[in-house]
Design an enzyme around this catalytic site. Structure first.
Site, PDB file in Angstrom:
ATOM      1  CB  CYS A   1      -6.057   1.603  11.725  1.00 14.21           C
ATOM      2  SG  CYS A   1      -7.225   2.537  10.733  1.00 14.21           S
ATOM      3  CD  GLU A   2      -5.539  -4.928  12.249  1.00 17.44           C
ATOM      4  OE1 GLU A   2      -5.619  -5.912  11.498  1.00 17.44           O
ATOM      5  OE2 GLU A   2      -6.372  -3.985  12.204  1.00 17.44           O
ATOM      6  CG  ASP A   3      -3.255  -3.277   8.556  1.00 18.97           C
ATOM      7  OD1 ASP A   3      -3.853  -2.311   9.071  1.00 18.97           O
ATOM      8  OD2 ASP A   3      -3.626  -3.820   7.497  1.00 18.97           O
TER       9      ASP A   3
ATOM     10  NE  ARG B   1      -4.037  -1.954   0.193  1.00 16.97           N
ATOM     11  CZ  ARG B   1      -4.052  -3.093  -0.489  1.00 16.97           C
ATOM     12  NH1 ARG B   1      -3.014  -3.392  -1.285  1.00 16.97           N
ATOM     13  NH2 ARG B   1      -5.059  -3.934  -0.389  1.00 16.97           N
TER      14      ARG B   1
ATOM     15  CG  PHE C   1     -13.444  -3.489  15.109  1.00 19.77           C
ATOM     16  CD1 PHE C   1     -13.186  -4.002  16.367  1.00 19.77           C
ATOM     17  CD2 PHE C   1     -13.672  -4.382  14.069  1.00 19.77           C
ATOM     18  CE1 PHE C   1     -13.145  -5.366  16.579  1.00 19.77           C
ATOM     19  CE2 PHE C   1     -13.642  -5.746  14.273  1.00 19.77           C
ATOM     20  CZ  PHE C   1     -13.373  -6.238  15.541  1.00 19.77           C
TER      21      PHE C   1
END
Length: 740
Positions: free
Chosen positions: A663-665, A605, A661
């Protein structure tokens, strides 16, 4: 002039028969089309990303693709593969070291062409462990004896090259010491005798000491037991013994003295079809002598078996089989020893107080290549017959055979019997041709390809022909279908596969576990269970251990929870709805081993602009680079990554992940970028990948635009806290053609 038509007909009959132009055009067009299909398919199934020279794998020939692995245990009967012991090697980027430890590629890279290695034997000298083994020269197809040495209890091996090369085939290099001298008795049955060599310059130079026996013995060993020396081997000299031989014993006061035959030779004859040939060095454990045997007839399966010798005298011999189990790999051809093993050598390591064993193994069954070639060419033959049948159905080929082909010929009158016999055969042949012509008349022109219905039939049949062509090409050119690992400096390793899911996605999880558990380098699968009733162990079909880690809270942060039970340095974070080939995972794992401080994954990305905007892979390719890798399919050092994620400075970011819930990556990419001024991401292009959530209807992010909008918000917030991401990483910049 009335006879001219008759003359013309006779002239026509004398001309050679040529198929009409439509037949030629049909055959040329159809066969050319199928040839193009076969060429395109063979190109597609060929390695899309060719292996660099340092990572080529052993090529399986008719005898297999044998290699050697190390096992350790507290006793000879509790052996576990070396990866079980968690031994690491930084130089080879192996955390932990995994089998196989010696392959044909290792020998070939040392300058000696090799197609497989087998029959390994160990010899201990101080802190060094030497391994002698058969290597088959891929040019001469002859077996030679090669050697390797380990200075770290069998974890890593340095190749020493071929140490014994004769004009005939050599194998089974049993090495032992006697009177401060080191000897070797390799199998030389092709030369018709058993020879004893001694080391002039151990382990590199050997000289013939003497011919022990003028017999074609195979799998021979010499042991010192109860004050005498015993030579045990299989004799191929008797009639009908060429395949398996007859196990016989000789005894002597010295390995160099004359040998006397045992009274009951052969002690195990060919009537005992299983496990009479030696399969390694006899060993003593708890004062008992054990002999290692192998199933000589085994085409597949693990054939090493152990027998306790209860009586061994000059006049009597008795042995009984004892239980011996080494966990059988369940990964089929993806495991280095998934198909068969037939040799085990054991030694006691005084330094580590462990038994070390070296075993050979093969990932494909015996004669697998011959079997696949046979099936492939049979499919090609069926395809050709169907091409002719289709030509008859559409009228392009006339399905008739001229009766003149079996017309009787003039015979001499004095050979009446021969003429009568030939006339009878021609009569039978004419009946057969008449029957074929009747069948041809029924088949010929049954499909009118000028109508839409006929064209549909023809299209379906051509697709079926193309399918058969591709299937035949697959059997001929695609090898065994194994998706093995990629070594670094001859070292292999393993990783833990981690996925996060919940009860509504159990269908995805079952397919996920069954598929990825057979990938060669996967050691364990950890399922992070976020919500609902977790599955029972028997619901998940797996070739490796599966551990379900039930979480108290449904949070995306759980993906990176610190887990002290993970036994590998590498973790592959993979969403349960992504399906890709095992070879993609193996390539990604290799790239991570080369860059263990980075996030290595399959979905790039790009975040750029003011303010930062989250962009997909297509946009990243248009811009020529990327600066983020999605952790839904990525390798990382779990100790490094998880500690960063749960550090104090990442607390605000974790709260943001919980609130959105999402955007952890993205957060993990910022944390890696914040800790280094160098590039922190590496991309590996998958051959193919399927999003299974499209079929199950349980995708977490169904609205792509809304999903990207939330991620752009995360980018803005994280950039305020953690600074910018690293500079854009360009595609095709690594040099291995895997990031194009």
């Amino acid at each position: 002039m009335s006879s001219s038509p008759r003359l013309a007909t006779a002239a026509q009959r004398r001309r050679p028969h040529h198929p009409p132009p439509s037949s030629v055009a049909y055959l040329c067009a159809t066969i050319t089309l199928l040839a193009l299909v076969a060429a395109a398919f063979s190109r597609a199934i060929a390695p899309r990303f060719p292996h660099p020279p340092a990572t080529r794998r052993c090529g399986a020939d008719a005898e297999g693709s044998w290699s050697a692995g190390v096992f350790l245990g507290d006793s000879p009967f509790t052996l576990k593969p070396i990866e079980h012991w968690g031994i690491s090697n930084d130089e080879g980027a192996a955390w932990p070291v995994a089998n196989p430890v010696v392959t044909c590629a290792d020998v070939a890279e040392d300058g000696f062409p090799s197609s497989f290695v087998a029959n390994p034997f160990l010899f201990l000298q101080g802190d060094a462990i030497y391994m002698f083994f058969e290597t088959k020269n891929s040019i001469t197809s002859q077996g030679d004896i090669a050697a390797a040495v380990s200075k770290d209890a069998g974890a890593t091996w340095q190749q020493l090259g071929v140490v014994l090369d004769e004009e005939w085939h050599l194998s089974y290099p049993y090495v032992f010491s006697y009177n401060d001298m080191i000897y070797m008795i390799p199998e030389s049955s092709k030369h018709g005798d058993l020879r004893l060599y001694h080391a002039l310059d151990f382990p590199l130079t050997w000289k013939l000491e003497k011919v022990l026996m003028d017999r074609p013995l195979v799998d021979s060993v010499i042991i010192n037991f109860q004050g005498s020396y015993w030579l045990i081997g299989s004799d191929l000299s008797s009639y009908g013994a060429k395949q398996n031989g007859e196990l016989s014993i000789w005894y002597s006061s010295s390995p160099l003295a004359p040998w006397n035959p045992h009274r009951h030779n052969p002690i195990r004859s060919m009537d005992n079809r299983s496990s009479f040939r030696n399969g390694g060095r006899p060993f003593i454990y708890d004062d008992d002598l054990y002999r290692i045997g192998k199933d000589s007839d085994a085409i597949s399966g693990h054939s090493v078996r152990i027998f306790r010798v209860e009586i061994l005298t000059e006049n009597e011999y008795k042995e009984v089989e004892v239980p011996f189990v080494i966990d059988k790999p369940l990964k089929d051809q993806n495991a280095w020893n998934g198909a068969r093993s037939h040799h085990l050598d054991l030694q006691w390591l005084q330094s580590s107080r462990l038994w070390i064993g070296v075993m050979d193994g093969d990932r494909v069954p015996s004669s697998d290549s011959v079997h696949r070639l046979t099936i492939g060419y049979m499919l090609y033959g069926v395809t050709l017959v169907l091409v002719l049948l289709l030509g008859g159905l559409i009228g392009a080929i006339k399905c008739t055979v001229p009766l003149r082909w079996c017309a009787p010929q003039t015979e001499k009158r004095d050979d009446f019997f021969h003429a009568k016999q030939q006339f009878f055969l021609q009569y039978k042949l004419s009946l057969l041709i008449s029957s074929l012509n009747k069948l041809g008349s029924l088949v010929g022109g049954r499909i009118n390809y000028r109508t839409w219905k006929g064209r549909v039939y023809v299209a379906v049949l051509i697709l079926f022909l193309a399918f058969l062509t591709c299937l035949g090409t697959h059997y001929i050119y695609d090898g065994s279908g194994a998706e093995g690992p990629y070594p670094i400096k001859g070292r292999y390793s393993q990783f833990t596969l981690l996925t996060m899911t919940y009860d509504a996605r159990l269908w995805n999880l079952k397919m996920f576990v069954e598929h990825y558990s057979k990938c060669s380098s996967v050691r364990e699968i950890v399922v992070v269970w976020n919500k609902g009733q977790p599955p029972a162990q028997n619901e998940l079909k797996s070739a490796v251990p599966v551990r379900v880690r039930v979480e108290d809270k449904n949070s995306l942060n759980n993906r990176f929870n610190i887990d002290e039970e993970i036994r590998t340095r590498a973790v592959m974070e993979l969403d349960d709805d992504i399906m890709m080939p095992c070879d993609d995972l193996e390539r990604g794992f290799k790239v991570w081993r080369e860059h263990p401080d980075r996030i290595v994954g399959f979905y790039p990305r790009l975040a750029e602009g003011t303010p930062l905007e989250y962009r997909n892979e297509r946009y990243a390719r248009q811009q020529g680079g990327y600066n983020m890798i999605l952790t839904g399919a990525a390798f990382m050092d779990h100790g490094l990554a998880f500690r960063r994620y749960w550090s104090k400075k990442a607390e605000v970011g974790r709260n943001t992940v919980d609130s959105f819930f999402n955007c952890e990556d993205v957060l993990l990419n910022f944390l890696f970028a914040n800790a280094s001024s160098m590039s922190t991401v590496e991309y590996v292009k998958p051959a193919w990948a399927i999003d299974m959530s499209k079929f199950s209807g349980v995708a977490i992010s169904r609205n792509t635009q809304a999903h990207y909008h939330v991620r752009s918000k995360c980018l803005a917030k994280f950039s305020e806290i953690y600074g910018n991401l690293t500079a854009k990483r360009f595609f095709s910049s690594r040099g291995d053609d895997w990031d194009v």
